[in-house]
Write a protein that holds these residues in place. Structure first.
Motif, PDB file in Angstrom:
ATOM      1  N   PRO A   5      -8.925  10.992  10.445  1.00  0.00           N
ATOM      2  CA  PRO A   5      -8.284  11.797  11.499  1.00  0.00           C
ATOM      3  C   PRO A   5      -8.603  13.287  11.430  1.00  0.00           C
ATOM      4  O   PRO A   5      -8.647  13.953  12.455  1.00  0.00           O
ATOM      5  N   ALA A   6      -8.820  13.812  10.239  1.00  0.00           N
ATOM      6  CA  ALA A   6      -9.114  15.234  10.114  1.00  0.00           C
ATOM      7  C   ALA A   6     -10.487  15.579  10.687  1.00  0.00           C
ATOM      8  O   ALA A   6     -10.758  16.734  10.981  1.00  0.00           O
ATOM      9  N   LEU A   7     -11.347  14.581  10.857  1.00  0.00           N
ATOM     10  CA  LEU A   7     -12.678  14.845  11.388  1.00  0.00           C
ATOM     11  C   LEU A   7     -12.805  14.509  12.867  1.00  0.00           C
ATOM     12  O   LEU A   7     -13.837  14.761  13.468  1.00  0.00           O
ATOM     13  N   LEU A   8     -11.771  13.942  13.464  1.00  0.00           N
ATOM     14  CA  LEU A   8     -11.824  13.588  14.874  1.00  0.00           C
ATOM     15  C   LEU A   8     -11.581  14.841  15.701  1.00  0.00           C
ATOM     16  O   LEU A   8     -10.451  15.249  15.934  1.00  0.00           O
ATOM     17  N   THR A   9     -12.641  15.471  16.139  1.00  0.00           N
ATOM     18  CA  THR A   9     -12.536  16.750  16.834  1.00  0.00           C
ATOM     19  C   THR A   9     -13.716  16.963  17.769  1.00  0.00           C
ATOM     20  O   THR A   9     -14.751  16.318  17.636  1.00  0.00           O
ATOM     21  N   ASP A  10     -13.528  17.835  18.717  1.00  0.00           N
ATOM     22  CA  ASP A  10     -14.622  18.289  19.577  1.00  0.00           C
ATOM     23  C   ASP A  10     -15.028  19.701  19.192  1.00  0.00           C
ATOM     24  O   ASP A  10     -15.911  20.293  19.806  1.00  0.00           O
ATOM     25  N   ASN A  11     -14.349  20.271  18.199  1.00  0.00           N
ATOM     26  CA  ASN A  11     -14.602  21.645  17.774  1.00  0.00           C
ATOM     27  C   ASN A  11     -15.549  21.650  16.580  1.00  0.00           C
ATOM     28  O   ASN A  11     -15.193  21.195  15.499  1.00  0.00           O
ATOM     29  N   TYR A  12     -16.758  22.132  16.772  1.00  0.00           N
ATOM     30  CA  TYR A  12     -17.741  22.203  15.705  1.00  0.00           C
ATOM     31  C   TYR A  12     -18.186  23.639  15.511  1.00  0.00           C
ATOM     32  O   TYR A  12     -18.246  24.413  16.460  1.00  0.00           O
ATOM     33  N   THR A  59     -25.273  25.552   8.453  1.00  0.00           N
ATOM     34  CA  THR A  59     -26.641  25.038   8.369  1.00  0.00           C
ATOM     35  C   THR A  59     -26.771  23.848   9.304  1.00  0.00           C
ATOM     36  O   THR A  59     -27.776  23.652   9.966  1.00  0.00           O
ATOM     37  N   THR A  60     -25.721  23.045   9.367  1.00  0.00           N
ATOM     38  CA  THR A  60     -25.605  21.948  10.329  1.00  0.00           C
ATOM     39  C   THR A  60     -24.260  22.117  11.027  1.00  0.00           C
ATOM     40  O   THR A  60     -23.443  22.928  10.620  1.00  0.00           O
ATOM     41  N   LEU A  61     -24.025  21.338  12.050  1.00  0.00           N
ATOM     42  CA  LEU A  61     -22.737  21.411  12.735  1.00  0.00           C
ATOM     43  C   LEU A  61     -21.645  20.855  11.820  1.00  0.00           C
ATOM     44  O   LEU A  61     -21.778  19.785  11.259  1.00  0.00           O
ATOM     45  N   VAL A  62     -20.584  21.612  11.679  1.00  0.00           N
ATOM     46  CA  VAL A  62     -19.478  21.234  10.803  1.00  0.00           C
ATOM     47  C   VAL A  62     -18.238  21.009  11.665  1.00  0.00           C
ATOM     48  O   VAL A  62     -17.872  21.888  12.440  1.00  0.00           O
ATOM     49  N   PRO A  63     -17.585  19.830  11.536  1.00  0.00           N
ATOM     50  CA  PRO A  63     -16.354  19.635  12.295  1.00  0.00           C
ATOM     51  C   PRO A  63     -15.266  20.557  11.779  1.00  0.00           C
ATOM     52  O   PRO A  63     -15.059  20.677  10.579  1.00  0.00           O
ATOM     53  N   ASP A  64     -14.593  21.237  12.685  1.00  0.00           N
ATOM     54  CA  ASP A  64     -13.553  22.184  12.288  1.00  0.00           C
ATOM     55  C   ASP A  64     -12.375  22.020  13.242  1.00  0.00           C
ATOM     56  O   ASP A  64     -12.105  22.877  14.073  1.00  0.00           O
ATOM     57  N   LYS A  65     -11.683  20.903  13.104  1.00  0.00           N
ATOM     58  CA  LYS A  65     -10.596  20.534  14.019  1.00  0.00           C
ATOM     59  C   LYS A  65      -9.512  21.598  14.092  1.00  0.00           C
ATOM     60  O   LYS A  65      -8.926  21.826  15.142  1.00  0.00           O
ATOM     61  N   TYR A  66      -9.228  22.247  13.001  1.00  0.00           N
ATOM     62  CA  TYR A  66      -8.124  23.200  12.952  1.00  0.00           C
ATOM     63  C   TYR A  66      -8.577  24.655  12.974  1.00  0.00           C
ATOM     64  O   TYR A  66      -7.760  25.549  12.870  1.00  0.00           O
TER      65      TYR A  66
END
Length: 89
Positions: free
Chosen positions: A10-17, A21-28
């Motif tokens: 659940p912590a990685l379920l995001t549209d915010n990246y 160096t690569t796209l990092v999920p940053d839900k919060y």
């Protein structure tokens, strides 16, 4: 853990990246909030007229606001991970 388990957390379920160096999920928004906190601390340090700027930085309204937002985001992340965040202030 497998990649599948990481991708479905659940912590990685995001549209915010955030681009690192690569796209990092940053839900919060933890990456942006950390950057904002460091900037606020630097600005408070540079605007202080004292030799020891610790007190001025820690009492600066912008620093306090950014720190509060960052700790809230970390608490939400911990909740998503199924644990409780504990901070020592």
């Amino acid at each position: 853990m497998t990649e599948h388990k990481f991708a479905s957390h659940p912590a990685l379920l995001t549209d915010n990246y955030v681009r690192a160096t690569t796209l990092v999920p940053d839900k919060y928004g933890i990456i942006q909030l950390s950057s904002d906190l460091l900037i606020a601390m630097h600005e408070a340090d540079m605007s202080s007229l004292k030799d020891d700027t610790t007190e001025d930085v820690s009492l600066n309204a912008s620093v306090i606001d950014n720190f509060t937002q960052l700790t809230d985001a970390m608490e939400y992340l911990a909740k998503d991970m199924g644990i409780e965040a504990k901070f020592k202030f």
